[in-house]
Design an enzyme around this catalytic site. Sequence first.
Site, mmCIF file in Angstrom:
data_model
loop_
_atom_site.group_PDB
_atom_site.id
_atom_site.type_symbol
_atom_site.label_atom_id
_atom_site.label_comp_id
_atom_site.label_asym_id
_atom_site.label_seq_id
_atom_site.Cartn_x
_atom_site.Cartn_y
_atom_site.Cartn_z
ATOM 1 N N GLU A 124 -1.765 74.259 -35.081
ATOM 2 C CA GLU A 124 -0.408 73.981 -34.856
ATOM 3 C C GLU A 124 0.407 74.078 -33.718
ATOM 4 O O GLU A 124 0.597 74.882 -33.141
ATOM 5 C CB GLU A 124 0.450 74.709 -35.801
ATOM 6 C CG GLU A 124 -0.198 74.695 -37.312
ATOM 7 C CD GLU A 124 0.113 73.659 -38.022
ATOM 8 O OE1 GLU A 124 1.342 72.812 -37.693
ATOM 9 O OE2 GLU A 124 -0.519 73.408 -39.019
ATOM 10 N N CYS A 129 9.256 74.128 -32.291
ATOM 11 C CA CYS A 129 8.229 73.048 -31.985
ATOM 12 C C CYS A 129 8.714 71.849 -32.467
ATOM 13 O O CYS A 129 8.271 70.750 -31.872
ATOM 14 C CB CYS A 129 7.054 73.598 -32.469
ATOM 15 S SG CYS A 129 7.144 73.800 -34.565
ATOM 16 N N GLU A 186 6.725 69.145 -22.897
ATOM 17 C CA GLU A 186 7.497 69.619 -23.898
ATOM 18 C C GLU A 186 8.767 70.414 -23.404
ATOM 19 O O GLU A 186 8.331 71.338 -22.554
ATOM 20 C CB GLU A 186 6.741 70.338 -25.089
ATOM 21 C CG GLU A 186 7.493 70.883 -25.888
ATOM 22 C CD GLU A 186 6.454 71.800 -26.896
ATOM 23 O OE1 GLU A 186 5.341 72.266 -26.606
ATOM 24 O OE2 GLU A 186 6.951 72.098 -28.245
HETATM 25 P P1 NAD Z 1 0.728 80.067 -26.661
HETATM 26 O O1 NAD Z 1 -0.142 78.999 -26.673
HETATM 27 O O2 NAD Z 1 1.265 80.530 -25.130
HETATM 28 O O3 NAD Z 1 0.480 81.240 -27.252
HETATM 29 C C1 NAD Z 1 0.405 81.540 -28.503
HETATM 30 C C2 NAD Z 1 -0.807 82.880 -29.140
HETATM 31 O O4 NAD Z 1 -1.654 82.487 -28.099
HETATM 32 C C3 NAD Z 1 -0.015 84.053 -28.513
HETATM 33 O O5 NAD Z 1 -0.107 85.205 -29.713
HETATM 34 C C4 NAD Z 1 -0.766 84.454 -27.241
HETATM 35 O O6 NAD Z 1 -1.086 85.853 -27.264
HETATM 36 C C5 NAD Z 1 -2.165 83.598 -27.638
HETATM 37 N N1 NAD Z 1 -2.663 83.292 -26.158
HETATM 38 C C6 NAD Z 1 -2.145 83.080 -25.212
HETATM 39 N N2 NAD Z 1 -3.009 82.687 -24.163
HETATM 40 C C7 NAD Z 1 -4.286 82.768 -24.900
HETATM 41 C C8 NAD Z 1 -5.638 82.669 -24.116
HETATM 42 N N3 NAD Z 1 -5.930 82.313 -23.290
HETATM 43 N N4 NAD Z 1 -6.742 82.993 -25.275
HETATM 44 C C9 NAD Z 1 -6.358 83.210 -26.498
HETATM 45 N N5 NAD Z 1 -5.298 83.448 -26.970
HETATM 46 C C10 NAD Z 1 -4.096 83.185 -26.170
HETATM 47 O O7 NAD Z 1 2.313 79.503 -27.281
HETATM 48 P P2 NAD Z 1 3.711 80.073 -27.172
HETATM 49 O O8 NAD Z 1 4.252 80.050 -25.969
HETATM 50 O O9 NAD Z 1 3.616 81.454 -27.794
HETATM 51 O O10 NAD Z 1 4.647 79.261 -28.237
HETATM 52 C C11 NAD Z 1 5.068 77.994 -27.942
HETATM 53 C C12 NAD Z 1 4.050 76.817 -28.122
HETATM 54 O O11 NAD Z 1 3.691 76.929 -29.380
HETATM 55 C C13 NAD Z 1 4.937 75.364 -27.775
HETATM 56 O O12 NAD Z 1 3.983 74.604 -27.485
HETATM 57 C C14 NAD Z 1 5.284 74.837 -29.397
HETATM 58 O O13 NAD Z 1 5.515 73.687 -29.652
HETATM 59 C C15 NAD Z 1 4.081 75.564 -30.219
HETATM 60 N N6 NAD Z 1 4.472 75.753 -31.511
HETATM 61 C C16 NAD Z 1 3.915 75.008 -32.374
HETATM 62 C C17 NAD Z 1 4.087 74.974 -33.805
HETATM 63 C C18 NAD Z 1 3.691 74.442 -34.896
HETATM 64 O O14 NAD Z 1 4.171 74.778 -36.014
HETATM 65 N N7 NAD Z 1 3.320 73.172 -34.598
HETATM 66 C C19 NAD Z 1 5.323 76.052 -34.069
HETATM 67 C C20 NAD Z 1 5.874 76.854 -33.006
HETATM 68 C C21 NAD Z 1 5.309 76.618 -31.881
#
Ligand code: NAD
Length: 463
Positions: A215, A249, A339
């Site tokens: 997602e 998002c 974004e």
């Molecule tokens: P992110 O991808 O930075 O982090 C998400 C998760 O991944 C966290 O739990 C983090 O600890 C983990 N993570 C980070 N780096 C990692 C790595 N190298 N390897 C493994 N795990 C890792 O996302 P964010 O900044 O927390 O959230 C924002 C993003 O999420 C935006 O792009 C937003 O659009 C998206 N989002 C999507 C939805 C949806 O339903 N489609 C909902 C909310 C947010």
Amino acid sequence: MTTTLVAPFSMADLLQRQRDFFATGATRDLGFRLAQLQKLRAGIVRYQDEIVAAAKADLGRPAFEGYFEVGAISELDYVLKHLRSWARPRKVSLPLNQKPGSAWVQPEPLGVALIIGPWNYPFQLMISPLVGAIAAGNCAILKPSELAPATSRVLAKLVAETFDPAHVALVEGGVETAQALLAERFDHVFFTGGERVGKVVMQAAAQHLTPVTLELGGKSPCIVTPDADLAVTARRIVWGKGLNAGQTCIAPDYVLVQESLKPALVEALKQRIQACYGDNPAQSPDLSRIVNEGQFDRLVGLLDRGNILIGGDHNRSERFIAPTLIDGVTWDDPMMQEEIFGPILPILTYRTLDEAISAINQRPKPLALYLFSKDKATQDRVIHHTTSGSLCINDVILQVAVWDLPFGGVGNSGIGHYHGIHSFNTFSHLKSVLKKPFWIDLDWRYPPYDGKIQIFKRFLGLS
Ligand code: NAD
């Protein structure tokens, strides 16, 4: 942040405990699943004040918007109401040449799921997939975002008090924790976050051929046509962009308005921003803060280009950015390349609807697309000539809370979908079952084949 396990086990031990528990068959029992969901419901009710307070601590969320996190409960209630019917075998019809017999789809749980969440709706986006995983009869390990630490603590307490860790467990921690979990073999990985990390998750899951739901995010455009009701359009866009200070998002990322309407729309948007957040939005109790300084600096950097029409004020120590309208931005500016994920709304114009559609179709497929238009032909054109995870006509965001609608992206905005029965299906294997009786066994399909081709051709409708 260091890794804290909810029980004195290593990740591999925890996973093995869940595998062993899954193997007992306990989670396949519908009564067990319903009871666990009821316990989760009671936990959310019990913790509601803490959940709202944690959203305030993590994101400066006003209490009203904090209840969007607690709102995960409404999907849970929907699942409780429908789970019995979703879990039933789904009968399918047999082709004539397969009769007699019967066939059905038998939903069965996958095993142990890993659910990794983001910081922006840190409670809801862990609980919503968890509900699907439990409903479908799985065990689950949750890894919430380390960037929303207060919510992570509340989730950890709630999960530890509610579930046997052999069924559902939560592991707090950051990137290394997520990576250590991803190195293990799960039966499904459900990830919500950004595109970059989505690729890391998919790569890790590929080592075990584990299916993933991703997602992700992206730029969600908002087309406004000349026949839209301007006042309502402005109310809804400002609400959708203001929510959680644009860190949603499916927030409208940018507006594409027909050029003749731009002055009137800008005026209506400015008025709404003032009506919602006052003359000094820094004093408004209804505006969230940016999650951290890194995100704050990125967003303020985007303000270098274009002309600010309203807003633009910011304060790093409070991680505050005022709701900001901006024009004079080109498609090549950084703001239109990534974004935005903050309270900055660029206004771009188009001349013809085809031009707007073509601009959207030239870019990565959005998670959501918004269209404001009363005209049925315009609506049909956008429905049939664009692609996006979801399309919402004359409103924003609310498609996420129609539980029968699959929620997810397409292309760069994600893989797979969930909510309601779609979550149940995502966390299930839909097993095909065909059952035949012994009492009839026609000879035509068995060797020797001599003289049987005509009968086979008749079956195939070829003669
Ligand atoms: P992110 O991808 O930075 O982090 C998400 C998760 O991944 C966290 O739990 C983090 O600890 C983990 N993570 C980070 N780096 C990692 C790595 N190298 N390897 C493994 N795990 C890792 O996302 P964010 O900044 O927390 O959230 C924002 C993003 O999420 C935006 O792009 C937003 O659009 C998206 N989002 C999507 C939805 C949806 O339903 N489609 C909902 C909310 C947010």
